[in-house]
Design a protein around this motif. Structure first.
Motif, PDB file in Angstrom:
ATOM      1  N   PRO A   1       0.736  -0.940  -0.070  1.00  0.00           N
ATOM      2  CA  PRO A   1      -0.001  -0.124   0.101  1.00  0.00           C
ATOM      3  C   PRO A   1       0.931   1.140  -0.035  1.00  0.00           C
ATOM      4  N   ARG A   2       0.098   2.438  -0.091  1.00  0.00           N
ATOM      5  CA  ARG A   2       0.972   3.686  -0.267  1.00  0.00           C
ATOM      6  C   ARG A   2       1.743   3.990   0.950  1.00  0.00           C
ATOM      7  N   CYS A   3       1.139   3.630   2.040  1.00  0.00           N
ATOM      8  CA  CYS A   3       1.759   3.882   3.509  1.00  0.00           C
ATOM      9  C   CYS A   3       3.189   3.181   3.636  1.00  0.00           C
ATOM     10  N   LEU A   4       3.428   2.059   2.723  1.00  0.00           N
ATOM     11  CA  LEU A   4       4.852   1.323   3.007  1.00  0.00           C
ATOM     12  C   LEU A   4       5.764   1.843   1.751  1.00  0.00           C
ATOM     13  N   ASP A   5       5.614   2.864   0.955  1.00  0.00           N
ATOM     14  CA  ASP A   5       6.014   3.186  -0.240  1.00  0.00           C
ATOM     15  C   ASP A   5       7.417   3.745   0.229  1.00  0.00           C
ATOM     16  N   GLY A   6       8.684   3.251  -0.297  1.00  0.00           N
ATOM     17  CA  GLY A   6       9.900   3.368   0.172  1.00  0.00           C
ATOM     18  C   GLY A   6      10.612   2.912   1.293  1.00  0.00           C
ATOM     19  N   ARG A   7       9.984   1.840   1.782  1.00  0.00           N
ATOM     20  CA  ARG A   7      10.342   1.395   3.239  1.00  0.00           C
ATOM     21  C   ARG A   7      11.289   0.164   2.742  1.00  0.00           C
ATOM     22  N   THR A   8      12.303   0.150   3.618  1.00  0.00           N
ATOM     23  CA  THR A   8      13.244  -1.120   3.404  1.00  0.00           C
ATOM     24  C   THR A   8      12.737  -2.406   4.142  1.00  0.00           C
ATOM     25  N   LEU A   9      13.187  -3.503   3.975  1.00  0.00           N
ATOM     26  CA  LEU A   9      12.717  -4.710   4.595  1.00  0.00           C
ATOM     27  C   LEU A   9      13.475  -4.350   6.172  1.00  0.00           C
ATOM     28  N   ARG A  10      14.469  -3.790   6.051  1.00  0.00           N
ATOM     29  CA  ARG A  10      14.922  -3.406   7.724  1.00  0.00           C
ATOM     30  C   ARG A  10      14.103  -2.559   8.582  1.00  0.00           C
ATOM     31  N   ASP A  11      13.311  -1.706   7.756  1.00  0.00           N
ATOM     32  CA  ASP A  11      12.433  -0.741   8.239  1.00  0.00           C
ATOM     33  C   ASP A  11      11.202  -1.567   8.710  1.00  0.00           C
ATOM     34  N   LEU A  12      10.728  -2.565   7.980  1.00  0.00           N
ATOM     35  CA  LEU A  12       9.679  -3.290   8.161  1.00  0.00           C
ATOM     36  C   LEU A  12       9.784  -4.360   9.498  1.00  0.00           C
ATOM     37  N   ASP A  13      11.181  -4.971   9.414  1.00  0.00           N
ATOM     38  CA  ASP A  13      11.359  -6.188  10.428  1.00  0.00           C
ATOM     39  C   ASP A  13      10.530  -6.975  10.569  1.00  0.00           C
ATOM     40  N   THR A  14       9.821  -7.576   9.488  1.00  0.00           N
ATOM     41  CA  THR A  14       8.575  -8.385   9.774  1.00  0.00           C
ATOM     42  C   THR A  14       8.947  -9.721  10.542  1.00  0.00           C
ATOM     43  N   ARG A  15      10.106 -10.281  10.530  1.00  0.00           N
ATOM     44  CA  ARG A  15      10.432 -11.486  11.202  1.00  0.00           C
ATOM     45  C   ARG A  15      10.672 -11.120  12.664  1.00  0.00           C
ATOM     46  N   ALA A  16      11.261 -10.223  13.180  1.00  0.00           N
ATOM     47  CA  ALA A  16      11.446  -9.804  14.493  1.00  0.00           C
ATOM     48  C   ALA A  16      10.035  -9.217  15.137  1.00  0.00           C
ATOM     49  N   LYS A  17       9.428  -8.427  14.509  1.00  0.00           N
ATOM     50  CA  LYS A  17       8.184  -7.915  14.898  1.00  0.00           C
ATOM     51  C   LYS A  17       6.777  -8.629  14.838  1.00  0.00           C
ATOM     52  N   TYR A  18       6.726  -9.581  13.578  1.00  0.00           N
ATOM     53  CA  TYR A  18       5.723 -10.432  13.575  1.00  0.00           C
ATOM     54  C   TYR A  18       5.854 -12.065  13.366  1.00  0.00           C
ATOM     55  N   GLY A  19       6.866 -12.385  13.055  1.00  0.00           N
ATOM     56  CA  GLY A  19       7.481 -13.739  12.965  1.00  0.00           C
ATOM     57  C   GLY A  19       7.266 -14.374  11.440  1.00  0.00           C
ATOM     58  N   CYS A  20       6.763 -13.398  10.695  1.00  0.00           N
ATOM     59  CA  CYS A  20       6.734 -13.750   9.200  1.00  0.00           C
ATOM     60  C   CYS A  20       7.959 -13.309   8.529  1.00  0.00           C
ATOM     61  N   SER A  21       8.113 -13.844   7.146  1.00  0.00           N
ATOM     62  CA  SER A  21       9.428 -13.439   6.413  1.00  0.00           C
ATOM     63  C   SER A  21       8.837 -12.971   4.978  1.00  0.00           C
ATOM     64  N   ILE A  22       9.345 -11.961   4.503  1.00  0.00           N
ATOM     65  CA  ILE A  22       9.432 -11.582   3.245  1.00  0.00           C
ATOM     66  C   ILE A  22      10.294 -12.320   2.366  1.00  0.00           C
ATOM     67  N   VAL A  23       9.942 -13.314   1.562  1.00  0.00           N
ATOM     68  CA  VAL A  23      10.884 -14.292   0.610  1.00  0.00           C
ATOM     69  C   VAL A  23      10.885 -13.789  -0.503  1.00  0.00           C
ATOM     70  N   ALA A  24      10.113 -12.840  -1.033  1.00  0.00           N
ATOM     71  CA  ALA A  24      10.331 -12.174  -2.505  1.00  0.00           C
ATOM     72  C   ALA A  24       9.367 -11.072  -2.598  1.00  0.00           C
ATOM     73  N   ILE A  25       9.968 -10.205  -3.556  1.00  0.00           N
ATOM     74  CA  ILE A  25       9.309  -8.780  -3.950  1.00  0.00           C
ATOM     75  C   ILE A  25       9.090  -9.069  -5.550  1.00  0.00           C
ATOM     76  N   ASN A  26       7.758  -8.820  -5.890  1.00  0.00           N
ATOM     77  CA  ASN A  26       7.632  -8.864  -7.289  1.00  0.00           C
ATOM     78  C   ASN A  26       7.477  -7.117  -7.668  1.00  0.00           C
TER      79      ASN A  26
END
Length: 220
Positions: free
Chosen positions: A156-181
């Motif tokens: 979504p627009r609210c995540l535009d330009g964010r890095t995966l380090r910013d999102l830190d999904t694994r530490a914060k939510y336990g899930c992992s981003i394995v690919a970006i299309n």
């Protein structure tokens, strides 16, 4: 290198669609049905087609199905024929038997007789559609096991330009981003410095709860 060979027993809507997709993917496919009409309809689409009764052991043996890499039992509305066919395939030593289940009880029986993979097309599609309806950013949803899911989420627009380090999904939510299309191509196993842009598609793996938590906290 020899191409994998598949056989699809039951050329109804599910079986014929599966068989044609396997052909598109470059595999050899034999289509089998006890009725002439679907066999004739698929005669130009598949590598081989046969009118045969899959519950007849002599017929099953004569088709050489033991030599195929995988046989899919896609019989549409006859649970008895589905089960008998599956038993015969296992008895003659087919390497991998995949079967369509018409109900949870049918699936339990197939599991008891040793089917390698059981498919619930209507149930699974219902689950996927339900998730897509309640989550506008969810493009696709595949249950890998009773615990883990892989999902495609639109950025979504609210995540535009964010890095995966910013999102830190694994530490914060336990899930992992394995690919970006992205428009320019797919990034497999992205690094912490890779960023997402609006309308990119993130491929995320985790439990249902982890992905749901991430989506609710960050995307919605």
């Amino acid at each position: 290198m020899k191409r994998s060979q598949y056989a699809v027993i039951g050329l109804g809507r599910f079986g014929s669609s599966l068989a044609k997709e396997l052909i598109k993917l470059g595999y050899e496919v034999m289509g089998i049905d006890k009725h002439e009409e679907p066999v004739e309809a698929m005669s130009e689409e598949l590598t081989h087609v046969v009118v045969a009764d899959s519950t007849d052991e002599d017929v099953i043996r004569s088709l050489g199905l033991r030599n195929f890499d995988c046989v899919i039992v896609a019989i549409g509305d006859d649970i008895q024929s589905s089960i008998l066919t599956t038993i015969l395939l296992k008895d003659i030593g087919v390497k991998m038997v995949v079967a369509k289940a018409l109900s949870e009880l049918h699936g339990k029986v197939l599991n008891k007789i040793g089917v390698d993979r059981i498919i619930f097309p209507e149930r699974d599609m219902g689950v996927r559609v339900a998730h897509q309806l309640v989550s506008p950013n969810l493009l696709d949803y595949i249950e890998l096991s009773c615990e883990y899911t892989i999902a495609e989420l639109t950025v979504p627009r609210c995540l535009d330009g964010r890095t995966l380090r910013d999102l830190d999904t694994r530490a914060k939510y336990g899930c992992s981003i394995v690919a970006i299309n992205k428009k320019e191509g797919v990034i497999i196993a992205p690094t912490a410095t890779d960023s997402v842009e609006e309308k990119d598609v993130m491929v995320i793996i985790g439990t249902n709860d982890q992905i749901d938590h991430f989506e609710k906290a960050v995307i919605r």
